[in-house]
Enzyme design. Structure first.
Site, PDB file in Angstrom:
ATOM      1  N   SER A   1       1.431  -9.850  -1.306  1.00  0.00           N
ATOM      2  CA  SER A   1       1.124  -8.426  -1.094  1.00  0.00           C
ATOM      3  C   SER A   1       1.480  -7.900   0.292  1.00  0.00           C
ATOM      4  O   SER A   1       1.770  -6.720   0.457  1.00  0.00           O
ATOM      5  CB  SER A   1      -0.357  -8.179  -1.369  1.00  0.00           C
ATOM      6  OG  SER A   1      -1.169  -9.025  -0.578  1.00  0.00           O
TER       7      SER A   1
ATOM      8  N   LYS B   1       0.800  -1.223   0.000  1.00  0.00           N
ATOM      9  CA  LYS B   1       0.000   0.000   0.000  1.00  0.00           C
ATOM     10  C   LYS B   1       0.836   1.277   0.000  1.00  0.00           C
ATOM     11  O   LYS B   1       0.432   2.296  -0.540  1.00  0.00           O
ATOM     12  CB  LYS B   1      -0.956   0.008   1.192  1.00  0.00           C
ATOM     13  CG  LYS B   1      -2.122  -0.940   1.015  1.00  0.00           C
ATOM     14  CD  LYS B   1      -3.231  -0.635   2.006  1.00  0.00           C
ATOM     15  CE  LYS B   1      -4.485  -1.413   1.689  1.00  0.00           C
ATOM     16  NZ  LYS B   1      -4.367  -2.867   1.967  1.00  0.00           N
TER      17      LYS B   1
ATOM     18  N   GLU C   1     -10.092   7.543   3.813  1.00  0.00           N
ATOM     19  CA  GLU C   1     -10.973   6.665   4.576  1.00  0.00           C
ATOM     20  C   GLU C   1     -10.224   5.358   4.768  1.00  0.00           C
ATOM     21  O   GLU C   1      -9.301   5.046   4.015  1.00  0.00           O
ATOM     22  CB  GLU C   1     -12.282   6.398   3.826  1.00  0.00           C
ATOM     23  CG  GLU C   1     -12.225   5.288   2.785  1.00  0.00           C
ATOM     24  CD  GLU C   1     -11.470   5.674   1.526  1.00  0.00           C
ATOM     25  OE1 GLU C   1     -11.404   6.880   1.219  1.00  0.00           O
ATOM     26  OE2 GLU C   1     -10.951   4.754   0.865  1.00  0.00           O
TER      27      GLU C   1
HETATM   28  C1  LIG Z   1      -5.188  -3.843   1.419  1.00  0.00           C
HETATM   29  C2  LIG Z   1      -4.529  -5.120   1.100  1.00  0.00           C
HETATM   30  C3  LIG Z   1      -4.936  -5.911   0.001  1.00  0.00           C
HETATM   31  C4  LIG Z   1      -6.142  -5.611  -0.840  1.00  0.00           C
HETATM   32  O1  LIG Z   1      -6.108  -4.407  -1.527  1.00  0.00           O
HETATM   33  P1  LIG Z   1      -5.797  -4.326  -3.099  1.00  0.00           P
HETATM   34  O2  LIG Z   1      -6.031  -2.887  -3.409  1.00  0.00           O
HETATM   35  O3  LIG Z   1      -6.739  -5.230  -3.800  1.00  0.00           O
HETATM   36  O4  LIG Z   1      -4.383  -4.738  -3.288  1.00  0.00           O
HETATM   37  C5  LIG Z   1      -4.215  -7.064  -0.301  1.00  0.00           C
HETATM   38  N1  LIG Z   1      -3.162  -7.445   0.456  1.00  0.00           N
HETATM   39  C6  LIG Z   1      -2.746  -6.720   1.531  1.00  0.00           C
HETATM   40  C7  LIG Z   1      -1.591  -7.199   2.308  1.00  0.00           C
HETATM   41  C8  LIG Z   1      -3.426  -5.537   1.882  1.00  0.00           C
HETATM   42  O5  LIG Z   1      -3.004  -4.838   2.940  1.00  0.00           O
END
Ligand SMILES: *Cc1c(COP(=O)(O)O)cnc(C)c1O
Length: 393
Positions: free
Chosen positions: A377, A89, A111
């Site tokens: 992610s 993020k 938000e």
């Molecule tokens: C917020 C988040 C997501 C989902 O958000 P996307 O905008 O779809 O990437 C996925 N993985 C993690 C670790 C997150 O913090």
């Protein structure tokens, strides 16, 4: 370019900017100026420097030997879990705050649902010395105490949204209201590839560093820049578009989306937009989302807080329509087990969102010579309570 927005901010039939009249001037300015600002040399330089020294990029592309043996294919993990603050993020919040600065704004409003985007936003506001207001549903504030504490430590003001269900939707409404009332000094920082044009494209560009690095790293490791598959989880779609971006136009590279299936796409407790979503306008753009007869968004459910969003960004509706990606609805227990398996096989504790992408390995066969890149992610520290109660540790 089939998978880039057109002049009006549409990916095929999806996207656009459906906004209240009062926001037309500020969003209009953003639409006109964002590309030229992002492409300026000094912007690029400042962004690259921060990504390297502050975020810790490039993140490794790790050949996962254990997973590869287990599934008889070549699995690489793109390690976004190693970014500062623990997920992808921050790539986006860094980009948007630099843009806000160049637009002459000194205040950020955002938000947040579970609080991850709020923390990433509060982090860059502290870094840049900007005032930060984060709207969060009153119920979410109760449920997500550690992230509320993080935001406060980082100097953000967390404002509870008290109306309706007191969750993300109400937080979005109140943040937008604040922006409408304070357009001159405030920038609205959106956390995923959603919202009115130009946000989905802007967020995609900021996250595209992920696939830019994958190309270079894969060339060094495999002698080719293109993998056979890229797999990512989708809530709104920001980590996935980052991992897909530089491969979108090359249909040799197959793309796989893992959604939060919850208790199953055929149950009411799900977040599997591609299976049960219908066309409509959500958060300012035309896309697919889960809705009732009246077209009101339904509450989404997934074990993972980052995936329990009733829709996804317009790019995914377009990809679905053109068959550009395979979509999987990964159930809660499939994700939890895939997450635990990664811990045992590779010594990496993944975010539960990322565990959804990993679970695709259990559901789809790959060839031994296939190169499969999975976007990891985020890391699982934030999810320990959840894992613990699920597995009874
Ligand atoms: C917020 C988040 C997501 C989902 O958000 P996307 O905008 O779809 O990437 C996925 N993985 C993690 C670790 C997150 O913090």
């Amino acid at each position: 370019m089939k998978y880039q927005v057109n002049q009006d901010g549409y990916y095929g039939n999806y996207g656009g900017a459906f906004i209240p009249e009062a926001l037309a001037p500020i969003i209009g300015q953003l639409q006109r100026e964002y590309i030229s600002i992002i492409e300026q040399e000094d912007f690029q330089k400042e962004m690259a420097q921060l990504l390297e020294d502050y975020v810790g990029r490039p993140t490794p592309l790790y050949f996962a030997k254990g997973l590869s043996e287990k599934y008889s294919t070549k699995v690489y993990l793109k390690r976004e879990d190693l970014c500062h603050t623990g997920a992808h993020k921050i790539n986006n919040t860094i980009g948007q705050i630099l843009l806000a600065k160049r637009l002459g704004k000194n205040k950020i409003v955002a938000e947040t649902g579970a609080g991850q985007h709020g923390v990433a936003t509060a982090t860059v506001c502290a870094l840049m010395g900007m005032e930060c207001i984060v709207y969060m549903g009153a119920l979410d504030i109760e449920r997500q105490a550690p992230n509320v504490a993080r935001m406060k430590m980082l100097g953000a003001e967390v404002r509870p949204a008290e109306s309706g269900a007191k969750t993300l939707k109400e937080a979005v409404d109140e943040a937008l209201l604040y922006w409408i009332e304070n357009p001159d000094d405030t920038f609205y920082l959106i956390g995923s590839a959603v919202g009115p044009h130009p946000y989905p494209d802007m967020v995609s560009r900021f996250q595209s560093i992920i696939s830019k690095e994958i190309r270079k790293q894969l060339l060094a490791k495999e002698g080719r820049e293109e993998p056979d598959y890229v797999v990512a989880c989708v809530g709104g779609g920001s980590n996935a578009v980052g991992a897909f971006y530089h491969f979108l136009e090359n249909e040799q590279v197959k793309l796989i989306v893992a959604e939060g299936g919850g208790e199953g796409a055929d149950s009411p407790k799900t977040a599997a937009t591609s299976f049960v979503g219908k066309e409509g306008v959500l958060h300012g753009s035309k896309t697919l989302f889960m809705q009732d007869e009246q077209g009101e968004p339904l509450e989404a459910y997934s074990v993972s807080a980052g995936l329990d969003y009733p829709g996804f960004g317009p790019l995914y509706a377009h990809m679905k329509e053109l068959g550009r990606a395979e979509f999987f609805a990964i159930k809660d227990d499939e994700a939890m087990n895939a997450g635990l398996a990664l811990c045992k096989v590779e010594g990496i504790i993944p975010a539960i969102e990322s565990s959804h992408a990993l679970a695709v390995l259990d559901q789809r066969k790959f060839k031994p010579e296939d190169v499969v890149v999975i976007n990891l992610s985020g890391r699982g520290d934030k999810d320990l309570d959840n894992y613990r109660s699920y597995f009874n540790f």
